[in-house]
Design a protein around this motif. Structure first.
Motif: not given
Length: 112
Positions: A94-97, A26-27, A73-76, A1-2
């Protein structure tokens, strides 16, 4: 999902600039810190930068002020503006949550 999708990598000469982007889905993007890390052949993953949910920023010391992380944040979206690039910056970025979910990466090559 993410899901996280990095883009913006490429080939650049030493001293040049690139801007990397990370788009999440997804989040709830605005609630989460976003990290950038990089991997070079034969090395482990090196953490590079992060931006907190409230916009506070963090950088690894070796970057020496050359990179700037920001978020919209408006564009995620999170951006990593990279200036004065050096050959040793060559890596897959790489990027990560947080540090839990990672994207596929984007290749940055700094070479004459």
């Amino acid at each position: 999902e993410v899901q996280l999708v990095e883009s913006g990598g490429g080939l650049v000469q030493p001293g040049g600039s690139l801007t990397l982007s990370c788009v999440g889905s997804g989040f709830t993007f605005s609630d989460q810190p976003i990290n950038w890390a990089r991997r070079t052949p034969g090395k482990g993953l090196e953490w590079v930068s992060a931006i907190d949910n409230d916009g506070k920023t963090y950088y690894v010391d070796s970057i020496d002020g050359r990179f700037t992380i920001s978020r919209d944040n408006a564009k995620n979206m999170v951006l990593l503006q990279m200036n004065s690039l050096k050959p040793e910056d060559t890596a897959v970025y790489y990027c990560s949550v947080g540090l839990q979910f990672w994207g596929q990466g984007t290749q940055v090559t700094v070479s004459s």
